[in-house]
Every structure is written in C-alpha cells, then in structure tokens.
Scaffold this active site. Structure first.
Site, PDB file in Angstrom:
ATOM      1  N   CYS A 279      76.490  52.423  38.230  1.00  0.00           N
ATOM      2  CA  CYS A 279      77.479  51.918  37.260  1.00  0.00           C
ATOM      3  C   CYS A 279      76.972  50.818  36.322  1.00  0.00           C
ATOM      4  O   CYS A 279      77.159  50.940  35.103  1.00  0.00           O
ATOM      5  CB  CYS A 279      78.746  51.438  37.940  1.00  0.00           C
ATOM      6  SG  CYS A 279      79.064  52.069  39.568  1.00  0.00           S
ATOM      7  N   ARG A 308      71.365  53.400  49.897  1.00  0.00           N
ATOM      8  CA  ARG A 308      72.363  52.598  50.611  1.00  0.00           C
ATOM      9  C   ARG A 308      72.008  52.542  52.088  1.00  0.00           C
ATOM     10  O   ARG A 308      71.576  53.540  52.657  1.00  0.00           O
ATOM     11  CB  ARG A 308      73.752  53.213  50.452  1.00  0.00           C
ATOM     12  CG  ARG A 308      74.189  53.229  49.010  1.00  0.00           C
ATOM     13  CD  ARG A 308      75.564  53.816  48.880  1.00  0.00           C
ATOM     14  NE  ARG A 308      75.879  54.040  47.473  1.00  0.00           N
ATOM     15  CZ  ARG A 308      76.923  54.714  47.035  1.00  0.00           C
ATOM     16  NH1 ARG A 308      77.771  55.221  47.911  1.00  0.00           N
ATOM     17  NH2 ARG A 308      77.133  54.872  45.754  1.00  0.00           N
ATOM     18  N   GLN A 326      73.493  61.199  43.141  1.00  0.00           N
ATOM     19  CA  GLN A 326      74.872  61.488  42.759  1.00  0.00           C
ATOM     20  C   GLN A 326      74.891  62.235  41.440  1.00  0.00           C
ATOM     21  O   GLN A 326      74.076  61.961  40.565  1.00  0.00           O
ATOM     22  CB  GLN A 326      75.636  60.183  42.528  1.00  0.00           C
ATOM     23  CG  GLN A 326      75.874  59.350  43.762  1.00  0.00           C
ATOM     24  CD  GLN A 326      76.578  58.058  43.374  1.00  0.00           C
ATOM     25  OE1 GLN A 326      76.106  57.321  42.527  1.00  0.00           O
ATOM     26  NE2 GLN A 326      77.704  57.786  43.991  1.00  0.00           N
ATOM     27  N   ASP A 328      76.544  61.598  38.885  1.00  0.00           N
ATOM     28  CA  ASP A 328      77.362  60.451  38.520  1.00  0.00           C
ATOM     29  C   ASP A 328      77.726  60.474  37.038  1.00  0.00           C
ATOM     30  O   ASP A 328      76.950  60.961  36.219  1.00  0.00           O
ATOM     31  CB  ASP A 328      76.564  59.177  38.829  1.00  0.00           C
ATOM     32  CG  ASP A 328      77.472  57.993  39.090  1.00  0.00           C
ATOM     33  OD1 ASP A 328      78.703  58.162  39.069  1.00  0.00           O
ATOM     34  OD2 ASP A 328      76.939  56.885  39.315  1.00  0.00           O
ATOM     35  N   HIS A 330      80.245  58.012  34.021  1.00  0.00           N
ATOM     36  CA  HIS A 330      81.233  56.973  33.732  1.00  0.00           C
ATOM     37  C   HIS A 330      81.864  57.259  32.387  1.00  0.00           C
ATOM     38  O   HIS A 330      81.156  57.592  31.435  1.00  0.00           O
ATOM     39  CB  HIS A 330      80.566  55.595  33.756  1.00  0.00           C
ATOM     40  CG  HIS A 330      80.093  55.234  35.128  1.00  0.00           C
ATOM     41  ND1 HIS A 330      78.813  55.490  35.549  1.00  0.00           N
ATOM     42  CD2 HIS A 330      80.754  54.706  36.184  1.00  0.00           C
ATOM     43  CE1 HIS A 330      78.687  55.104  36.811  1.00  0.00           C
ATOM     44  NE2 HIS A 330      79.851  54.632  37.228  1.00  0.00           N
ATOM     45  N   LYS A 410      91.510  55.350  43.679  1.00  0.00           N
ATOM     46  CA  LYS A 410      90.746  56.566  43.359  1.00  0.00           C
ATOM     47  C   LYS A 410      91.417  57.809  43.911  1.00  0.00           C
ATOM     48  O   LYS A 410      92.246  57.736  44.807  1.00  0.00           O
ATOM     49  CB  LYS A 410      89.337  56.457  43.933  1.00  0.00           C
ATOM     50  CG  LYS A 410      89.314  56.306  45.447  1.00  0.00           C
ATOM     51  CD  LYS A 410      87.892  56.397  45.992  1.00  0.00           C
ATOM     52  CE  LYS A 410      87.912  56.227  47.509  1.00  0.00           C
ATOM     53  NZ  LYS A 410      86.639  56.514  48.138  1.00  0.00           N
ATOM     54  N   HIS A 456      84.947  55.907  36.993  1.00  0.00           N
ATOM     55  CA  HIS A 456      83.738  56.335  37.707  1.00  0.00           C
ATOM     56  C   HIS A 456      84.070  57.706  38.271  1.00  0.00           C
ATOM     57  O   HIS A 456      85.144  57.884  38.825  1.00  0.00           O
ATOM     58  CB  HIS A 456      83.422  55.436  38.904  1.00  0.00           C
ATOM     59  CG  HIS A 456      83.357  53.982  38.601  1.00  0.00           C
ATOM     60  ND1 HIS A 456      82.193  53.271  38.660  1.00  0.00           N
ATOM     61  CD2 HIS A 456      84.324  53.100  38.282  1.00  0.00           C
ATOM     62  CE1 HIS A 456      82.437  52.006  38.386  1.00  0.00           C
ATOM     63  NE2 HIS A 456      83.716  51.870  38.149  1.00  0.00           N
TER      64      HIS A 456
END
Ligand code: ZN
Ligand code: ZN
Length: 581
Positions: A279, A308, A326, A328, A330, A410, A456
């Site tokens: 992010c 992580r 991911q 991912d 945004h 979310k 996100h």
C-alpha cells in the site's frame, strides 16, 4: 454457546477423567473445544512413580482411553459448577502445578470449578448437564502430539490428545470421509508429484521455490488477471521489496501490525523493512503528481510480493507461507464514486472466481477491530457504504465482528471448494485513514483540495494460497487453459520422433503448450506418467499417424478417443480453452 461446542468441551473433561482413572499421577494442562473436536494436554512424566512402565503414551493407548471414556459416559456423569475462593482452589489443585499456575493468573477472588465424577477441573464452562447428552458413537480420539505448555517453547512439553466429536454418528463418519478426500487432494503432495514447487530447509520454512511448471502456472494466472484488469481500467506499477521504516511509521503498519513484520535491516545507518504490504508504495505513486477530480478513480495494480512473519507451527504448504505474492491493487476515488467502485469490484471479483471454477462462496463483512485508526465517524460511513452495496447486489453476507483492518472495514469472500471447505480469497477494504496519513489530495470541481478515499483490494488474494486451493479443488487435474503442460506427444518408436516434432510445431504455432516425451520408455509407461501428472491430452504417434498426418488422442479421465487429424484436434482444444473448462 452452541450445543456441539458444549459437547466437545465436556468430552475434554471426560477424556481427562478417563486419563485420571487409567494413569493416576498425571498432571493436567488445559482441555478446550476446538474446530470439529477437542483436546486435552497432559503431563505424563511422573507416571513411573505410580507403577507404570512408561512415561509416554502411544497410539495404542488411545483405544484404551476411548473405551474408558465410553464407560464413563454411560454412567451418566453430571457436570456440577461451583464457585470457590482462590485459597480453596489452591488446596483442591495442590498436586496440579499447571492448574495452580492458572489460578494465580485469574484476577477475580473466586474461581469456578467443574466437578464431573471424580474429576475436578478449573473451568468457566459451559458444559452439557450430564453425559447423557453425549452420543458415544459420535466421537473418536484421533491423535497424540507434543505441545508446549501455553504454547511457549521455554515451558515443558506436554502430551496433547486430540478427539473429534459431533452430535451424531453420521456427522462423524462424514467428517472422516471428507478428511480422507482432503488427504488425497493435499496440494503439498500434488505439487511434488506434478513438479510445481518445492520447499527446502536450506532456503527456509514457508518460502516455496517455484519449479518451471509451477512458474508457468503462475504466469498463466498472472496473464489472465493482467488482461482482465486492463479492461477494468487499472494501471500497472512496480515497487521495491524493501522500504525505509519511515514509510511504515507514516502508514501506521509499524504500530498496528508489528508482530507480522520482520526486524528492520540497516542500510547507510537507516532502518529498512522487508515490505509486509504494498500500500504505501502505491500511495507514493498517487502523490507523485497533482491529481484532479477528472483523473479519478485511479487504479494501481501490482503482483506484489510481501513478507510477513508467521509462527513456524502455523506454516502449511502454500496455504500459509512467509513470503507470498498478492494480486494487489489500490483504487483512489472521490467519496461520490465509492459505492460504485465497490460494486464494480464485487462483480469483477466474483466473475474471476467463477472463471477459475469457484461458483460457491461465503461473504463476510468485517467490522471495527479493537486496535483501529481514524474516527468512529469514518468507520460508520465506510460500513454504511459496504452494507449498501452488498444489499443492492442482493448478496448474502455474514458479519465478522471485529475482523476489519486497522484502517477500515472490509468485505471478504471465502470460496468454497468441492469439499465445501472455505478459503479466504478476495478482500475489499475501504480506507479513509491512509489518504489522511499521507496527506493525499485531488482538486475538485471548484478548484479546492479534497481528500480521496482509498480502496485496498486483492481478488484471488495470495498467488501461493490460490494455487494451493486450485490444486486441491481439481485434485491436480487443472482445466486445459491452466495446465502447465497441456499436451504430451508420445512417439511410438525413434523413427517417429521427426513426426512428433512436426506435431509439436503445429501445437506451438497455435499457442498451446506441448511436450515431446523422448525418454527410452514404453508408450504405456509414458501414458501412466502422464496420468500421474494429470496431463489433459496425450497424443500417440506411430506409423499410421505419421503416414496419414494423424494423432491418436488420449484425453485425461476419458482415455482413448481414437485418431484425429491434427487440425481437428487443435480446433477442438481451442474451443475448450476459450470456454476455460
Ligand atoms: Zn470445562
Ligand atoms: Zn493495501
């Protein structure tokens, strides 16, 4: 508490009672109900003092204990709750060091204990009224494992006995049946057989290495998603794997998410982090220019690899790893655009899951967690939008209380595989907080600065876990469009190799993935190997095929389909790939 949970927890007590009768001298840890069953932790180290030959119990002991449990249940033992002063409790448990430790940790003056037969446990309950409510045919002790007291490796290792329990015998049988199916579908085993990925101790736990075929599979998925996102107006970005700690302080991840972040590394006297999230980088791309309302929504996408920390005990094949990619993205939009963007995301996410063969799912709306950033007002507003969209699209959902991320609520979509197991995939998160922290702005119609809202989102979630789920769902037999090796060409003898090359060239010209099996093995051995590796099509070519420009087609799970002209075969599989089946 649901009845089945009471039954499971009560069974843990019955297990302890049985152990107490069979192995006097045992020290007791704790015994909670868990998913599908229960466990109890025991310390058997001083059994010798009580005349036992050993200080460990084995799997053979399990059936003995289980038999004892059934005897106890038949006696219709009643569970009696009592409150006692701490001092009295200490007296009751004077020979039980683990219980004494727990009593010390209870802040209240009085503690609750449960009496069932000759067994007394320190416990808050609740339980069934009596063992009459437990079906003796609906539980089973299944395994023994080592477990550190309180999960801390500095503490003694206890023996944990696990049991599975349901209300009815039928449910128990169904559970074992599903479990057997699940074992046959274990992606760790399939991945090895199909040569997709490996784990290597020297590399480190939770860090998969993708073999060539696995890498192709990832690429196919990435290419598909890339094309899909292009249609939805996403722009692609690429960001570093490490970043200055300052960035994570600004974003709040360092404060709110620290337990999952690896220790900083030092570069030129400054602290850097291995990125746990993409992010902040995407926020920086947004910040790199002045933005007008006319530019919004802006959508940045990346296959971003994040790292992580996960405890080693929780690592599991591709399902839980320490480094993963991911899909991912945004989305930065105006407050007026928010509902519409969420709506698009949901529709798009569900479409993509369906393409991969997942038509069933559960949707969760996760609310404000204990540790959160931003104001109550922001949270309420975001929740209202998510609810509105779910209801407008007539999607059934459940509330996941406190399951939101620190910056906002979310929507999570858990796909259901063919065994009806749920896997977390898609996540769509509203965030009023990070745009604030990074002071993002856009110029509105009146020429004034305004704050955008950030969404996100990941559609398949983690590439690693998603591939694990795909493998388990299809038992390795991936649909043609996803299969890393789609077609094997098997020449009958060495004189057919040239023709096999010709066939493969036709296959490649049509963008299919063909492999010639040149090994000095029999045709039937190669076919067997192909079946193990779940190859969708195998083409056997010999004299006749060579002479008449044919291929003999074997389809996965169907077997021999006879001879076909190469063009006809290619036409047929083209249709199959277009349908993504
Ligand atoms: Zn209890
Ligand atoms: Zn994000």
């Amino acid at each position: 508490m649901e009845k089945i949970e009471k039954i499971r927890h009560s069974l843990a007590h019955v297990l302890a009672l049985a152990v107490q009768e069979l192995y006097p001298g045992t020290k007791f840890g704790i015994g909670p109900a868990i998913e599908n069953g229960f466990y109890y932790d025991f310390d058997f180290t001083n059994l010798r003092e009580f005349g036992h030959e050993y200080t460990r119990i084995s799997n053979e002991d399990l059936s003995k204990i289980e038999k004892k449990m059934k005897e106890i249940i038949k006696k219709n033992i009643v569970f009696k709750k009592k409150f006692v002063e701490k001092e009295e409790a200490k007296e009751i448990f004077k020979d039980q060091p683990y219980k004494l430790e727990l009593i010390e940790e209870i802040p209240e003056k009085r503690v609750s204990i449960y009496e069932s037969g000759n067994f007394i446990d320190l416990c808050a309950g609740p339980h069934v009224k009596s063992t009459k409510e437990i079906n003796i045919n609906a539980f089973k002790l299944v395994k023994i494992a080592g477990a550190y007291w309180k999960g801390d490796e500095k503490n003694p290792m206890l023996t944990r006995i696990y049991g599975i329990a349901f209300e009815t015998k039928k449910e128990l049988e169904r559970f074992f049946q599903v479990q057997k199916e699940a074992e046959e579908r274990d992606h760790r085993i399939l991945g090895k057989k199909m040569e997709l990925f490996v784990f290597d101790e020297e590399v480190g736990a939770g860090l998969p290495i993708w073999q060539p075929k696995g890498a192709i599979l990832r690429k196919i998925i990435e290419n598909y998603l890339y094309e899909e996102l292009k249609k939805e107006g996403y722009q692609w970005v690429v960001t570093p794997h490490i970043g200055n700690l300052k960035l994570w302080k600004t974003s709040g991840h360092w404060e709110m998410y620290r337990e999952n972040i690896y220790s900083p590394i030092k570069i030129d006297e400054e602290a850097y982090l291995l990125k746990p999230m993409n992010c902040p980088f995407h926020l920086k791309v947004y910040q790199s220019k002045i933005r007008s309302y006319k530019d919004l929504p802006i959508k940045y996408a990346e296959f971003g690899t994040v790292y992580r920390y996960e405890r080693s005990g929780t690592l599991h094949g591709l399902a839980r790893v320490r480094g993963f990619t991911q899909d991912d993205a945004h989305i930065f939009c105006t407050p007026e655009q928010l509902a519409k963007e969420i709506e698009k995301l949901l529709r798009h996410g569900l479409k993509i899951l369906k393409t991969f063969g997942f038509k069933e799912y559960s949707i969760y709306l996760a609310t404000q967690p204990e540790k959160f950033a931003g104001t109550e007002k922001m949270w309420k507003k975001a929740m209202a939008v998510l609810k509105y969209v779910l209801e407008k699209q007539k999607l059934k959902y459940q509330i996941d209380p406190g399951g939101g991320v620190f910056y906002g609520p979310k929507i999570d979509i858990h796909i259901k595989d063919c065994l009806q197991r749920e896997w977390q995939c898609t996540t769509i998160q509203v965030d009023f907080n990070l745009p604030e922290r990074f002071e993002l702005s856009f110029i509105d119609k009146k020429g004034k600065k305004q704050r955008p809202i950030m969404i996100h989102r990941a559609l398949i979630g983690s590439m690693e876990r998603f591939i694990g789920v795909l493998l388990e769902n299809y038992k390795g037999a991936l649909p043609l469009w996803l299969a890393p090796e789609q077609i094997w060409i098997i020449p009958v003898g060495s004189r057919h190799k040239k023709y096999a090359n010709f066939v493969n060239q036709q296959i490649r010209n049509c963008n299919f993935r063909g492999v010639i099996k040149k090994e000095n093995e029999t045709v039937s051995k190669k076919i067997r190997d192909g079946e193990i590796q779940k190859i969708p099509y195998m083409l056997v070519v010999g004299d006749k095929e060579m002479k008449e420009k044919l291929v003999r087609v074997r389809k996965r799970q169907k077997g021999d389909m006879g001879e076909m002209k190469i063009e006809n075969f290619l036409e047929k599989i083209k249709k199959e790939v277009i349908k993504k089946k």
